[in-house]
Design a protein around this motif. Structure first.
Motif, PDB file in Angstrom:
ATOM      1  N   ARG A   2       0.854  -1.092   0.132  1.00 27.83           N
ATOM      2  CA  ARG A   2       0.018   0.184   0.248  1.00 27.83           C
ATOM      3  C   ARG A   2       0.874   1.327  -0.088  1.00 27.83           C
ATOM      4  O   ARG A   2       0.686   2.291  -0.561  1.00 27.83           O
ATOM      5  CB  ARG A   2      -0.889  -0.013   1.285  1.00 27.83           C
ATOM      6  N   ASN A   3       1.953   1.194   0.752  1.00 30.71           N
ATOM      7  CA  ASN A   3       2.821   2.328   0.808  1.00 30.71           C
ATOM      8  C   ASN A   3       3.702   2.699  -0.583  1.00 30.71           C
ATOM      9  O   ASN A   3       3.838   3.675  -0.719  1.00 30.71           O
ATOM     10  CB  ASN A   3       3.975   2.194   1.754  1.00 30.71           C
ATOM     11  N   LEU A   6       1.056   4.488  -2.447  1.00 27.90           N
ATOM     12  CA  LEU A   6       1.063   5.847  -2.147  1.00 27.90           C
ATOM     13  C   LEU A   6       2.162   6.790  -2.544  1.00 27.90           C
ATOM     14  O   LEU A   6       2.074   7.921  -2.994  1.00 27.90           O
ATOM     15  CB  LEU A   6       1.166   5.885  -0.454  1.00 27.90           C
ATOM     16  N   ARG A  17       2.908  18.259 -12.225  1.00 21.61           N
ATOM     17  CA  ARG A  17       3.007  19.595 -11.772  1.00 21.61           C
ATOM     18  C   ARG A  17       4.347  20.042 -12.275  1.00 21.61           C
ATOM     19  O   ARG A  17       4.812  21.366 -11.952  1.00 21.61           O
ATOM     20  CB  ARG A  17       3.030  19.899 -10.418  1.00 21.61           C
ATOM     21  N   GLY A  81      16.296  16.810   0.662  1.00 23.69           N
ATOM     22  CA  GLY A  81      16.198  16.406   1.953  1.00 23.69           C
ATOM     23  C   GLY A  81      14.919  15.736   2.588  1.00 23.69           C
ATOM     24  O   GLY A  81      14.595  15.930   3.491  1.00 23.69           O
ATOM     25  N   THR A  82      14.233  15.186   1.763  1.00 18.15           N
ATOM     26  CA  THR A  82      12.880  14.654   2.148  1.00 18.15           C
ATOM     27  C   THR A  82      13.221  12.943   2.299  1.00 18.15           C
ATOM     28  O   THR A  82      12.104  12.483   2.869  1.00 18.15           O
ATOM     29  CB  THR A  82      11.939  14.862   1.043  1.00 18.15           C
ATOM     30  N   LEU A  85      11.943  11.839   5.805  1.00 13.78           N
ATOM     31  CA  LEU A  85      10.613  11.495   5.923  1.00 13.78           C
ATOM     32  C   LEU A  85       9.999  10.146   5.557  1.00 13.78           C
ATOM     33  O   LEU A  85       9.420   9.544   6.319  1.00 13.78           O
ATOM     34  CB  LEU A  85       9.699  12.586   5.060  1.00 13.78           C
TER      35      LEU A  85
ATOM     36  N   PRO B  84      11.147  18.127   5.920  1.00 18.02           N
ATOM     37  CA  PRO B  84      11.397  17.358   4.753  1.00 18.02           C
ATOM     38  C   PRO B  84      10.029  17.622   3.896  1.00 18.02           C
ATOM     39  O   PRO B  84       8.977  16.948   4.157  1.00 18.02           O
ATOM     40  CB  PRO B  84      11.374  15.843   5.034  1.00 18.02           C
ATOM     41  N   LEU B  85      10.157  18.565   3.089  1.00 16.06           N
ATOM     42  CA  LEU B  85       8.890  19.121   2.473  1.00 16.06           C
ATOM     43  C   LEU B  85       9.219  18.726   1.109  1.00 16.06           C
ATOM     44  O   LEU B  85       9.876  19.139   0.293  1.00 16.06           O
ATOM     45  CB  LEU B  85       8.755  20.610   2.738  1.00 16.06           C
ATOM     46  N   TYR B  86       7.911  18.502   0.352  1.00 20.68           N
ATOM     47  CA  TYR B  86       7.727  18.295  -1.201  1.00 20.68           C
ATOM     48  C   TYR B  86       7.140  19.593  -1.566  1.00 20.68           C
ATOM     49  O   TYR B  86       5.949  19.996  -1.471  1.00 20.68           O
ATOM     50  CB  TYR B  86       6.627  17.129  -1.551  1.00 20.68           C
ATOM     51  N   GLU B  88       6.157  21.127  -4.451  1.00 19.50           N
ATOM     52  CA  GLU B  88       5.012  21.212  -5.210  1.00 19.50           C
ATOM     53  C   GLU B  88       3.654  20.919  -4.691  1.00 19.50           C
ATOM     54  O   GLU B  88       2.748  21.380  -5.273  1.00 19.50           O
ATOM     55  CB  GLU B  88       5.254  20.470  -6.585  1.00 19.50           C
ATOM     56  N   GLU B  93      -2.444  18.745   1.437  1.00 17.00           N
ATOM     57  CA  GLU B  93      -2.370  17.611   0.738  1.00 17.00           C
ATOM     58  C   GLU B  93      -0.961  16.787   1.254  1.00 17.00           C
ATOM     59  O   GLU B  93      -0.929  15.819   1.132  1.00 17.00           O
ATOM     60  CB  GLU B  93      -1.978  17.994  -0.907  1.00 17.00           C
ATOM     61  N   TYR B  94      -0.145  17.600   1.449  1.00 16.12           N
ATOM     62  CA  TYR B  94       1.068  17.085   2.019  1.00 16.12           C
ATOM     63  C   TYR B  94       0.895  16.468   3.201  1.00 16.12           C
ATOM     64  O   TYR B  94       1.041  15.083   3.211  1.00 16.12           O
ATOM     65  CB  TYR B  94       2.142  18.156   2.130  1.00 16.12           C
ATOM     66  N   PHE B  97      -0.787  13.090   2.769  1.00 12.04           N
ATOM     67  CA  PHE B  97       0.093  12.144   2.368  1.00 12.04           C
ATOM     68  C   PHE B  97       0.908  11.620   3.224  1.00 12.04           C
ATOM     69  O   PHE B  97       1.095  10.207   3.559  1.00 12.04           O
ATOM     70  CB  PHE B  97       1.126  12.616   1.139  1.00 12.04           C
ATOM     71  N   VAL B  98       1.593  12.461   4.291  1.00 16.16           N
ATOM     72  CA  VAL B  98       2.318  11.884   5.310  1.00 16.16           C
ATOM     73  C   VAL B  98       1.456  11.157   6.452  1.00 16.16           C
ATOM     74  O   VAL B  98       2.051  10.144   6.810  1.00 16.16           O
ATOM     75  CB  VAL B  98       2.811  13.076   6.272  1.00 16.16           C
ATOM     76  N   ALA B 100      -1.321   9.309   5.588  1.00 13.79           N
ATOM     77  CA  ALA B 100      -1.477   7.922   4.842  1.00 13.79           C
ATOM     78  C   ALA B 100      -0.248   7.110   5.188  1.00 13.79           C
ATOM     79  O   ALA B 100      -0.291   5.941   5.503  1.00 13.79           O
ATOM     80  CB  ALA B 100      -1.884   7.947   3.713  1.00 13.79           C
ATOM     81  N   LEU B 101       0.961   7.845   4.959  1.00 13.56           N
ATOM     82  CA  LEU B 101       2.310   6.944   4.854  1.00 13.56           C
ATOM     83  C   LEU B 101       2.490   6.508   6.286  1.00 13.56           C
ATOM     84  O   LEU B 101       3.027   5.582   6.530  1.00 13.56           O
ATOM     85  CB  LEU B 101       3.292   8.089   4.271  1.00 13.56           C
ATOM     86  N   VAL B 104      -2.347   6.044   9.074  1.00 16.56           N
ATOM     87  CA  VAL B 104      -3.708   6.542   9.523  1.00 16.56           C
ATOM     88  C   VAL B 104      -4.782   6.229   8.521  1.00 16.56           C
ATOM     89  O   VAL B 104      -4.478   6.275   7.526  1.00 16.56           O
ATOM     90  CB  VAL B 104      -3.798   8.187   9.629  1.00 16.56           C
TER      91      VAL B 104
END
Lengths: 240, 312
Positions: A2-3, A6, A17, A81-82, A85, B84-86, B88, B93-94, B97-98, B100-101, B104
């Motif tokens: 599932r991940n 995602l 985008r 740097g993501t 996360l 740690p940011l996306y 775009e 929304e971000y 996403f986190v 769900a990851l 939750v």
């Protein structure tokens, strides 16, 4: 997994985008169309021959596009740097790698299917076998999957996208020149080079509309090995 | 909650941290303090399951971070030194996403995102693309992503880094508001920035834990009970100085500033001086405007701790 889905979905949204996704799609389709017109349709040829030449042309652009698409997958996360996360979330390393690869594969899939109008153009002035078309596209998807997996491995190794592209390109070229090395070496080395050849040996049958299980197995194996290695690299990064 | 035993991380010959051992109780807010390069981020990255140690063991909620990392990650929220940011993505929304990851359930994602935005005051930028946010907002989004799945342990690496004074106060208030709901480990290289919100401080220097305890305990350890207090009173300086000199334990009173009839005094002495100083000033008829532990003392505590180790 599932991940993985995602991660793939987020990555796909990022493609839609960013300009780079559209540029890669547009340039690849343009080059495909140009080569289709100037090379595949050149002279008086049988429809099957035109189709074979079309898939030959597309195989080259698919490999190049795959490397460009894959270069950003993990290297960009590191640059931005993501990665922490993903690393600090309850996500397995294999899910990170597969998710990234899957997003790229869906883009390559879209790219491949968008070229479908070209074989259809042959119908205007000839006849084509749908089996030939299906085999050719299956070959393109398998080649794209393997090239992307190699690109994902390069992206896992590299600190930035440029380096990732160079590394992945080198791996891809290594597997391409195996076909050139096979005839100039002696057995058993020549057998090894033949078995490894990414395009010259394993793609040619698809190009001609023939599906061999050994070729399918080869591309699946290359994809699996590259993704497995990429997962190991991602795991090893937790030590640094 | 957290047990750290003999944690060491080597990069080649260089030890980023060496033999760190400490414990944190559930519900505590812990300040992790050290100069740049002291090993704070390395330690927090190990606790956040981002990095593996060369040796040593970390146990969180009874789970080993090396062998049960997947389970540990479900219990922690980690903000690295760079959020740690996306870029775009939109903020909401971000965060979705986190969430769900981090596992939750899809039916609860929206509510969790709203709750995280509420806590971090991000509602107004819910639909804003992250690339358009100021540094302060980006840090808040970083904190929001760490708490969106309601983890029991929050690890915040330098959340006040690069913020202006107003933003630092807001961030401090945010960290304070997390107390009670989460165990919080927050790092900084500036003691006064975090001392007000923390129950306890862990001081790390050159990869080793050099001190731990409350601010008062650390001050006591260094100066054998020495303390400093800053006082603001309205009126003339001399009578206030006289009164303060008469307070038991006071060794020195200096006038730091005198502006528009408001005098700032610095009182140095032994033990806890704040109560007695306040009583003396108010009893003497002075209008007491401010009285708190001197920021200079907080800085000196930290500097002395690091100097002590450097000398030894």
């Amino acid at each position: 997994m599932r991940n993985a889905w995602l991660i793939a979905r987020r990555e796909l949204a990022a493609y839609t985008r960013s300009m780079s996704g559209y540029v890669i799609l547009a340039v690849t389709l343009m080059v495909d169309a140009l080569l289709f017109n100037t090379y595949a349709l050149e002279g008086v040829r049988k429809s099957g021959e035109v189709l074979g030449r079309f898939f030959y042309v597309c195989s080259g652009t698919t490999m190049v596009a795959s490397i460009f698409i894959a270069a950003r997958l993990l290297a960009e996360e590191r640059q931005a740097g993501t990665l922490p996360l993903l690393y600090s979330s309850p996500v397995r390393d294999v899910e990170i790698v597969v998710g990234k690869w899957l997003s790229g594969f869906l883009v390559v899939g879209a790219l491949t299917l968008l070229s479908f109008y070209m074989p259809m153009l042959v119908l205007l002035d000839g006849r084509i076998s749908l089996g030939h078309v299906a085999a050719g596209y299956l070959g393109l998807l398998l080649l794209g999957a393997a090239s992307l997996a190699l690109g994902t491995l390069g992206s896992a190794f590299a600190k930035n996208q440029t380096l990732a592209g160079i590394l992945s390109g080198c791996m891809l070229v290594g597997l391409l020149v195996a076909w050139i090395l096979a005839p100039v070496t002696e057995r058993p080395l020549s057998d090894v080079f033949t078995a490894l050849a990414l395009h010259g040996v394993h793609f040619t049958p698809f190009q001609a509309g023939v599906i061999h299980l050994r070729d399918v197995a080869y591309y699946v194996l290359v994809t699996w090995v590259a993704l497995f290695a990429a997962t190991r690299v991602v795991e090893a990064r937790r030590w640094r | 909650m957290i047990e750290v035993h003999g944690l060491t991380k080597l990069y080649g010959e260089h030890a980023a941290i060496r033999g760190l051992s400490f414990g944190i109780q559930e519900g505590e807010v812990i300040g992790f303090l050290g100069l740049n390069g002291a090993g704070k981020s390395t330690t927090l990255r190990i606790l956040g399951c981002v990095l593996l140690p060369t040796s040593g063991r970390v146990v969180i909620d009874g789970l080993d971070t090396a062998t049960q990392a997947h389970e540990v990650r479900q219990r922690i929220g980690f903000l690295p030194d760079t959020p740690p940011l996306y870029e775009e993505m939109e903020v909401g929304e971000y965060l979705a996403f986190v969430a769900a990851l981090r596992g939750v359930p899809s039916g609860k994602v929206r509510a969790r995102v709203e709750a995280a935005e509420e806590k971090t005051a991000l509602k107004e930028v819910h639909r804003a693309p992250i690339y358009s946010l100021s540094h302060g907002f980006r840090q808040r989004v970083g904190v929001a992503q760490a708490l969106v799945h309601e983890p029991s342990l929050l690890i915040l690496d330098e959340p006040t880094s690069g913020l202006d004074p107003v933003q630092i106060i807001e961030m401090r208030a945010l960290v304070r508001s997390l107390k009670g709901e989460h165990t919080v480990l927050v790092s900084s290289h500036i003691l006064p920035e975090i001392s007000q919100v923390c129950d306890r401080l862990l001081v790390i220097h050159r990869g080793e834990l050099v001190a731990q305890g409350t601010e008062g305990e650390l001050a006591g350890r260094l100066g054998a009970g020495a303390s400093a207090v800053e006082v603001e009173v309205r009126g003339a300086a001399a009578p206030a100085v006289e009164l303060l000199r008469g307070v038991p334990g006071v060794r020195e009173v200096t006038v730091a500033a005198e502006v528009d009839g408001v005098v700032t005094l610095r009182v140095a002495g032994d033990g806890e001086l704040r109560g007695a100083a306040a009583r003396a000033l108010v009893g003497g008829g002075h209008e007491l405007l401010r009285l708190d532990r001197s920021a200079h003392q907080l800085e000196s505590i930290f500097l002395q701790l690091t100097r002590e180790v450097t000398r030894s």
